[in-house]
Design a protein around this motif. Structure first.
Motif, PDB file in Angstrom:
ATOM      1  N   ILE A  11      29.167  38.283 -14.210  1.00 35.12           N
ATOM      2  CA  ILE A  11      29.600  37.380 -13.142  1.00 35.12           C
ATOM      3  C   ILE A  11      28.459  37.103 -12.166  1.00 35.12           C
ATOM      4  CG2 ILE A  11      31.100  37.197 -11.117  1.00 35.12           C
ATOM      5  CD1 ILE A  11      33.297  38.478 -12.736  1.00 35.12           C
ATOM      6  N   GLN A  12      27.716  38.147 -11.813  1.00 34.32           N
ATOM      7  CA  GLN A  12      26.627  37.955 -10.838  1.00 34.32           C
ATOM      8  C   GLN A  12      25.537  37.036 -11.418  1.00 34.32           C
ATOM      9  OE1 GLN A  12      26.900  38.972  -7.787  1.00 34.32           O
ATOM     10  NE2 GLN A  12      28.652  40.309  -8.052  1.00 34.32           N
ATOM     11  N   GLY A  13      25.109  37.317 -12.629  1.00 38.54           N
ATOM     12  CA  GLY A  13      24.041  36.521 -13.244  1.00 38.54           C
ATOM     13  C   GLY A  13      24.453  35.074 -13.463  1.00 38.54           C
ATOM     14  N   CYS A  14      25.674  34.884 -13.942  1.00 35.45           N
ATOM     15  CA  CYS A  14      26.148  33.512 -14.197  1.00 35.45           C
ATOM     16  C   CYS A  14      26.362  32.750 -12.897  1.00 35.45           C
ATOM     17  CB  CYS A  14      27.436  33.542 -15.023  1.00 35.45           C
ATOM     18  SG  CYS A  14      27.166  34.059 -16.725  1.00 35.45           S
ATOM     19  N   THR A  15      26.846  33.453 -11.862  1.00 39.28           N
ATOM     20  CA  THR A  15      27.039  32.800 -10.560  1.00 39.28           C
ATOM     21  C   THR A  15      25.696  32.337  -9.998  1.00 39.28           C
ATOM     22  OG1 THR A  15      28.995  34.116 -10.086  1.00 39.28           O
ATOM     23  CG2 THR A  15      27.896  33.109  -8.201  1.00 39.28           C
ATOM     24  N   LEU A  16      24.691  33.194 -10.108  1.00 38.16           N
ATOM     25  CA  LEU A  16      23.354  32.815  -9.638  1.00 38.16           C
ATOM     26  C   LEU A  16      22.829  31.612 -10.425  1.00 38.16           C
ATOM     27  CD1 LEU A  16      20.761  33.261  -8.025  1.00 38.16           C
ATOM     28  CD2 LEU A  16      20.082  34.969  -9.734  1.00 38.16           C
ATOM     29  N   ALA A  17      22.994  31.647 -11.736  1.00 34.70           N
ATOM     30  CA  ALA A  17      22.506  30.541 -12.569  1.00 34.70           C
ATOM     31  C   ALA A  17      23.194  29.227 -12.191  1.00 34.70           C
ATOM     32  CB  ALA A  17      22.752  30.864 -14.046  1.00 34.70           C
ATOM     33  N   GLU A  30      14.554  25.353 -17.741  1.00 30.69           N
ATOM     34  CA  GLU A  30      13.662  26.258 -17.009  1.00 30.69           C
ATOM     35  C   GLU A  30      14.295  27.624 -16.772  1.00 30.69           C
ATOM     36  OE1 GLU A  30      11.249  23.109 -14.197  1.00 30.69           O
ATOM     37  OE2 GLU A  30      13.265  23.718 -13.590  1.00 30.69           O
ATOM     38  N   LEU A  31      15.556  27.764 -17.163  1.00 32.48           N
ATOM     39  CA  LEU A  31      16.329  28.963 -16.842  1.00 32.48           C
ATOM     40  C   LEU A  31      16.779  29.652 -18.128  1.00 32.48           C
ATOM     41  CD1 LEU A  31      17.947  30.638 -14.718  1.00 32.48           C
ATOM     42  CD2 LEU A  31      19.751  28.937 -14.943  1.00 32.48           C
ATOM     43  N   LEU A  32      16.639  30.975 -18.147  1.00 31.08           N
ATOM     44  CA  LEU A  32      17.094  31.749 -19.308  1.00 31.08           C
ATOM     45  C   LEU A  32      17.900  32.948 -18.812  1.00 31.08           C
ATOM     46  CD1 LEU A  32      16.842  32.263 -22.434  1.00 31.08           C
ATOM     47  CD2 LEU A  32      14.886  33.721 -21.870  1.00 31.08           C
ATOM     48  N   ILE A  33      19.054  33.172 -19.427  1.00 32.95           N
ATOM     49  CA  ILE A  33      19.834  34.385 -19.150  1.00 32.95           C
ATOM     50  C   ILE A  33      19.766  35.248 -20.404  1.00 32.95           C
ATOM     51  CG2 ILE A  33      22.104  35.332 -18.626  1.00 32.95           C
ATOM     52  CD1 ILE A  33      22.850  32.705 -17.316  1.00 32.95           C
ATOM     53  N   ILE A  34      19.358  36.509 -20.249  1.00 32.89           N
ATOM     54  CA  ILE A  34      19.378  37.407 -21.404  1.00 32.89           C
ATOM     55  C   ILE A  34      20.420  38.492 -21.190  1.00 32.89           C
ATOM     56  CG2 ILE A  34      16.999  36.963 -22.116  1.00 32.89           C
ATOM     57  CD1 ILE A  34      16.187  39.589 -20.858  1.00 32.89           C
ATOM     58  N   ASP A  35      21.086  38.842 -22.262  1.00 34.94           N
ATOM     59  CA  ASP A  35      22.150  39.845 -22.188  1.00 34.94           C
ATOM     60  C   ASP A  35      22.272  40.489 -23.562  1.00 34.94           C
ATOM     61  OD1 ASP A  35      24.810  40.108 -20.094  1.00 34.94           O
ATOM     62  OD2 ASP A  35      24.946  41.029 -22.082  1.00 34.94           O
ATOM     63  N   LYS A  36      22.659  41.756 -23.576  1.00 34.62           N
ATOM     64  CA  LYS A  36      22.811  42.445 -24.863  1.00 34.62           C
ATOM     65  C   LYS A  36      24.039  41.961 -25.626  1.00 34.62           C
ATOM     66  CE  LYS A  36      25.000  46.236 -22.414  1.00 34.62           C
ATOM     67  NZ  LYS A  36      24.930  47.633 -22.026  1.00 34.62           N
ATOM     68  N   ASN A  37      24.950  41.290 -24.933  1.00 36.71           N
ATOM     69  CA  ASN A  37      26.138  40.748 -25.601  1.00 36.71           C
ATOM     70  C   ASN A  37      25.861  39.329 -26.102  1.00 36.71           C
ATOM     71  OD1 ASN A  37      28.096  42.952 -24.950  1.00 36.71           O
ATOM     72  ND2 ASN A  37      27.478  42.383 -22.880  1.00 36.71           N
ATOM     73  N   ASN A  38      26.681  38.872 -27.039  1.00 38.54           N
ATOM     74  CA  ASN A  38      26.495  37.535 -27.613  1.00 38.54           C
ATOM     75  C   ASN A  38      26.992  36.420 -26.713  1.00 38.54           C
ATOM     76  OD1 ASN A  38      25.362  38.517 -29.957  1.00 38.54           O
ATOM     77  ND2 ASN A  38      27.351  38.810 -30.931  1.00 38.54           N
ATOM     78  N   LYS A  39      27.950  36.738 -25.837  1.00 36.66           N
ATOM     79  CA  LYS A  39      28.555  35.710 -24.991  1.00 36.66           C
ATOM     80  C   LYS A  39      28.457  36.122 -23.527  1.00 36.66           C
ATOM     81  CE  LYS A  39      32.032  34.146 -28.301  1.00 36.66           C
ATOM     82  NZ  LYS A  39      33.455  34.060 -28.591  1.00 36.66           N
ATOM     83  N   PRO A  40      28.417  35.133 -22.615  1.00 33.84           N
ATOM     84  CA  PRO A  40      28.428  35.473 -21.187  1.00 33.84           C
ATOM     85  C   PRO A  40      29.753  36.085 -20.769  1.00 33.84           C
ATOM     86  CG  PRO A  40      28.588  33.095 -21.479  1.00 33.84           C
ATOM     87  CD  PRO A  40      28.347  33.682 -22.841  1.00 33.84           C
ATOM     88  N   ARG A  45      35.393  39.862 -19.579  1.00 33.65           N
ATOM     89  CA  ARG A  45      36.443  39.507 -20.545  1.00 33.65           C
ATOM     90  C   ARG A  45      37.076  40.750 -21.160  1.00 33.65           C
ATOM     91  NH1 ARG A  45      35.706  33.941 -21.201  1.00 33.65           N
ATOM     92  NH2 ARG A  45      33.542  33.348 -20.971  1.00 33.65           N
ATOM     93  N   GLU A  46      36.239  41.726 -21.529  1.00 34.18           N
ATOM     94  CA  GLU A  46      36.786  42.936 -22.157  1.00 34.18           C
ATOM     95  C   GLU A  46      37.737  43.662 -21.214  1.00 34.18           C
ATOM     96  OE1 GLU A  46      33.312  44.196 -25.342  1.00 34.18           O
ATOM     97  OE2 GLU A  46      33.793  45.549 -23.698  1.00 34.18           O
ATOM     98  N   CYS A  47      37.300  43.824 -19.945  1.00 33.47           N
ATOM     99  CA  CYS A  47      38.133  44.571 -18.978  1.00 33.47           C
ATOM    100  C   CYS A  47      39.421  43.823 -18.663  1.00 33.47           C
ATOM    101  CB  CYS A  47      37.353  44.800 -17.684  1.00 33.47           C
ATOM    102  SG  CYS A  47      36.017  45.973 -17.858  1.00 33.47           S
ATOM    103  N   THR A  48      39.312  42.517 -18.422  1.00 33.49           N
ATOM    104  CA  THR A  48      40.498  41.781 -17.996  1.00 33.49           C
ATOM    105  C   THR A  48      41.447  41.465 -19.158  1.00 33.49           C
ATOM    106  OG1 THR A  48      39.207  39.748 -18.085  1.00 33.49           O
ATOM    107  CG2 THR A  48      39.453  40.789 -15.936  1.00 33.49           C
ATOM    108  N   ASP A  49      40.887  41.371 -20.371  1.00 32.27           N
ATOM    109  CA  ASP A  49      41.781  41.184 -21.524  1.00 32.27           C
ATOM    110  C   ASP A  49      42.727  42.375 -21.668  1.00 32.27           C
ATOM    111  OD1 ASP A  49      40.784  38.741 -22.116  1.00 32.27           O
ATOM    112  OD2 ASP A  49      39.683  39.350 -23.911  1.00 32.27           O
TER     113      ASP A  49
END
Ligand SMILES: Cc1cc2nc3c(=O)[nH]c(=O)nc-3n(C[C@H](O)[C@H](O)[C@H](O)COP(=O)(O)OP(=O)(O)OC[C@H]3O[C@@H](n4cnc5c(N)ncnc54)[C@H](O)[C@@H]3O)c2cc1C
Length: 59
Positions: A11-17, A30-40, A45-49
């Motif tokens: 949430i923090q990274g996507c909000t900043l982006a 010009e912007l790249l988000i990297i994450d160990k998961n395949n989806k943002p 999602r895992e916790c709220t699901d």
């Protein structure tokens, strides 16, 4: 060329982006988000699901 790399697509990274793009501080390419998961927002999602909570209760 990337001008900013955000580590973590939660949430923090996507909000900043989103903020940087809306404020026209950066273009998409010009912007790249990297994450160990395949989806943002994977952790979110895992916790709220687990509790069937589709939206932030306190945005
Ligand atoms: C059930 C539940 C309900 C909630 N309800 C609300 C609410 O209503 N309102 C609210 O404001 N908050 C709520 N929260 C809290 C909210 O989910 C967190 O505050 C928020 O997810 C934190 O965002 P974050 O981006 O810091 O962390 P995360 O969402 O955990 O994201 C961090 C990301 O960084 C990645 N990452 C970490 N280290 C690395 C690395 N070294 N390299 C690459 N990637 C990395 C992870 O894979 C992950 O995707 C709730 C939480 C839960 C569990």
């Amino acid at each position: 060329m990337k001008k900013m790399i955000i580590v973590g697509g939660g949430i923090q990274g996507c909000t900043l982006a989103i903020h940087l793009l809306k404020m026209k501080k950066l273009d998409n390419h010009e912007l790249l988000i990297i994450d160990k998961n395949n989806k943002p927002l994977n952790n979110w999602r895992e916790c709220t699901d687990l509790i069937s909570m589709p939206f932030l209760r306190s945005p």
